[in-house]
Design a protein around this motif. Structure first.
Motif, PDB file in Angstrom:
ATOM      1  N   THR A  24       0.735  -1.134  -0.029  1.00 37.71           N
ATOM      2  CA  THR A  24      -0.028  -0.132   0.154  1.00 37.71           C
ATOM      3  C   THR A  24       0.809   1.084  -0.089  1.00 37.71           C
ATOM      4  O   THR A  24       1.744   1.355   0.851  1.00 37.71           O
ATOM      5  CB  THR A  24      -0.890   0.112   1.272  1.00 37.71           C
ATOM      6  N   ALA A  26       0.819   5.341  -0.115  1.00 40.18           N
ATOM      7  CA  ALA A  26       0.176   6.663  -0.072  1.00 40.18           C
ATOM      8  C   ALA A  26       0.794   7.462  -0.779  1.00 40.18           C
ATOM      9  O   ALA A  26       1.552   8.052  -0.542  1.00 40.18           O
ATOM     10  CB  ALA A  26       0.095   7.101   1.657  1.00 40.18           C
ATOM     11  N   ARG A  55       0.025   2.399 -10.035  1.00 39.33           N
ATOM     12  CA  ARG A  55      -0.935   1.288 -10.241  1.00 39.33           C
ATOM     13  C   ARG A  55      -0.480   0.255 -11.168  1.00 39.33           C
ATOM     14  O   ARG A  55      -0.454  -0.863 -10.859  1.00 39.33           O
ATOM     15  CB  ARG A  55      -2.268   1.805 -10.539  1.00 39.33           C
ATOM     16  N   ALA A  65      -0.747  -0.966  -4.158  1.00 39.80           N
ATOM     17  CA  ALA A  65      -1.979  -0.400  -4.157  1.00 39.80           C
ATOM     18  C   ALA A  65      -2.069   0.853  -3.653  1.00 39.80           C
ATOM     19  O   ALA A  65      -1.116   1.197  -2.769  1.00 39.80           O
ATOM     20  CB  ALA A  65      -3.022  -1.228  -3.101  1.00 39.80           C
ATOM     21  N   VAL A  66      -2.981   1.905  -4.253  1.00 38.98           N
ATOM     22  CA  VAL A  66      -2.506   3.295  -4.235  1.00 38.98           C
ATOM     23  C   VAL A  66      -3.771   3.926  -3.316  1.00 38.98           C
ATOM     24  O   VAL A  66      -4.801   3.710  -3.771  1.00 38.98           O
ATOM     25  CB  VAL A  66      -2.544   4.095  -5.354  1.00 38.98           C
ATOM     26  N   ASP A  67      -3.173   4.619  -2.321  1.00 31.85           N
ATOM     27  CA  ASP A  67      -4.276   5.679  -1.605  1.00 31.85           C
ATOM     28  C   ASP A  67      -3.732   7.102  -1.918  1.00 31.85           C
ATOM     29  O   ASP A  67      -2.659   7.330  -1.407  1.00 31.85           O
ATOM     30  CB  ASP A  67      -4.112   5.143  -0.131  1.00 31.85           C
ATOM     31  N   VAL A  69      -3.846  10.677  -1.243  1.00 31.22           N
ATOM     32  CA  VAL A  69      -3.823  11.712  -0.144  1.00 31.22           C
ATOM     33  C   VAL A  69      -3.896  13.215  -0.867  1.00 31.22           C
ATOM     34  O   VAL A  69      -2.794  13.439  -0.993  1.00 31.22           O
ATOM     35  CB  VAL A  69      -3.120  11.423   1.190  1.00 31.22           C
ATOM     36  N   GLU A  74      -8.299  17.201   1.617  1.00 31.01           N
ATOM     37  CA  GLU A  74      -8.099  17.023   3.019  1.00 31.01           C
ATOM     38  C   GLU A  74      -8.328  18.632   3.790  1.00 31.01           C
ATOM     39  O   GLU A  74      -8.831  18.368   4.821  1.00 31.01           O
ATOM     40  CB  GLU A  74      -6.922  16.584   3.532  1.00 31.01           C
ATOM     41  N   SER A  97      -8.791   9.993  10.826  1.00 32.77           N
ATOM     42  CA  SER A  97      -9.080   9.206   9.802  1.00 32.77           C
ATOM     43  C   SER A  97      -7.839   9.468   8.801  1.00 32.77           C
ATOM     44  O   SER A  97      -7.386   8.309   8.369  1.00 32.77           O
ATOM     45  CB  SER A  97     -10.131   9.958   8.732  1.00 32.77           C
ATOM     46  N   ARG A 101      -4.953   6.206   7.582  1.00 33.69           N
ATOM     47  CA  ARG A 101      -4.646   6.114   6.300  1.00 33.69           C
ATOM     48  C   ARG A 101      -2.969   5.870   6.203  1.00 33.69           C
ATOM     49  O   ARG A 101      -2.505   5.095   5.494  1.00 33.69           O
ATOM     50  CB  ARG A 101      -5.186   6.824   5.313  1.00 33.69           C
ATOM     51  N   ALA A 105       0.000   2.668   5.354  1.00 39.96           N
ATOM     52  CA  ALA A 105       0.731   2.567   4.311  1.00 39.96           C
ATOM     53  C   ALA A 105       2.029   1.872   4.299  1.00 39.96           C
ATOM     54  O   ALA A 105       2.490   1.852   5.848  1.00 39.96           O
ATOM     55  CB  ALA A 105       1.076   3.917   3.697  1.00 39.96           C
ATOM     56  N   TYR A 108       5.302   5.591   0.737  1.00 37.76           N
ATOM     57  CA  TYR A 108       4.780   7.029   0.556  1.00 37.76           C
ATOM     58  C   TYR A 108       5.583   7.538  -0.593  1.00 37.76           C
ATOM     59  O   TYR A 108       6.498   7.414  -0.918  1.00 37.76           O
ATOM     60  CB  TYR A 108       4.948   8.056   1.659  1.00 37.76           C
TER      61      TYR A 108
END
Length: 248
Positions: A24, A26, A55, A65-67, A69, A74, A97, A101, A105, A108
């Motif tokens: 993962t 971020a 990705r 897998a990409v989150d 931010v 935000e 929250s 997240r 991760a 980064y």
């Protein structure tokens, strides 16, 4: 992942087992601009391209897998009370929250514009809302862009110090996008002048792969090691004041 360590008498082969699940990442987008010289704005188009490259890394067996931010989404206030300034679980819900997240991760990627030879203030503001306990013992990678010929390289180098202090050491390779207004279409697709987009996209993919491959190596190794031992047992974050880590 296999690597060799040199001992006085022999080469010892070490094998690091990695999970089959994607790492993962971020992806932290630093721009909050809503207007500028370029239309459409540079940040979103570079961000779309970079998210797609992350990705796609690994081909048919995706590595990441990409989150995403997005500092603009935000909308963190200017720093007054950092996340660690609240009692556990008592920070504002949006801050809790985001902390969850970032903690989840495995690594980064930070994408920054260059403003006056410096990184995005919104990006630094986001980082400064959190302590090293969320970021440490994981790798990071730096990407930058600008409308001019330097690609934000000065802003990118400025991020090495805060990322190192947070414990998410940046890999050596970086991604710099110069002349970003001409480099990508508004949808993040590399711009080859309409006739050579595929070839240009392949060159951008190869360029980004060097940084992403370094990030993959370190993120996989760090995740495997964290599964064996908690690094914070021997290297705890200070709980009350920075003086806790002072020399005797």
């Amino acid at each position: 992942v296999t690597f060799a360590a040199l001992s006085p008498s022999k080469i010892v082969q070490h094998t690091v087992s990695t999970s089959d699940s994607p790492l993962t990442i971020a992806l932290i987008l630093g721009s909050t601009r809503v207007a500028g010289h370029a239309a459409p704005l540079l940040g979103p188009r570079v961000g779309l391209w970079l998210a797609a490259e992350i990705r796609a890394h690994g081909g048919s067996s995706p590595t990441f897998a990409v989150d995403v931010v997005d500092c603009a989404a935000e909308r963190l206030p200017l720093l007054e009370t950092p996340h660690f300034g609240y009692r556990r679980g008592k920070a504002p819900p949006a801050l809790e929250s985001l902390a969850a997240r970032l903690a989840a991760a495995d690594g980064y990627v930070l994408l920054t514009p260059e403003y006056n030879h410096a990184p995005s203030p919104a990006l630094l503001n986001l980082l400064n809302h959190f302590g090293s306990s969320l970021f440490s013992f994981k790798p990071s990678a730096i990407a930058s862009y600008s409308a001019g010929q330097w690609g934000g390289v000065r802003a990118a180098h400025s991020l090495r110090a805060p990322l190192s202090e947070l414990g998410c050491l940046p890999v050596s390779a970086m991604i710099h996008v110069a002349n970003a207004g001409e480099a990508f279409h508004a949808d993040g697709v590399p711009n080859g002048g309409g006739t050579d987009d595929g070839a240009v996209a392949a060159r951008w993919c190869k360029y980004a792969a060097r940084t992403l491959s370094q990030l993959e190596w370190w993120a996989a190794a760090a995740r495997a090691q964290r599964a064996i031992a908690d690094p914070r047992v021997e290297s705890p974050a200070f709980a009350r004041a920075p003086s806790e880590r002072n020399a005797p």
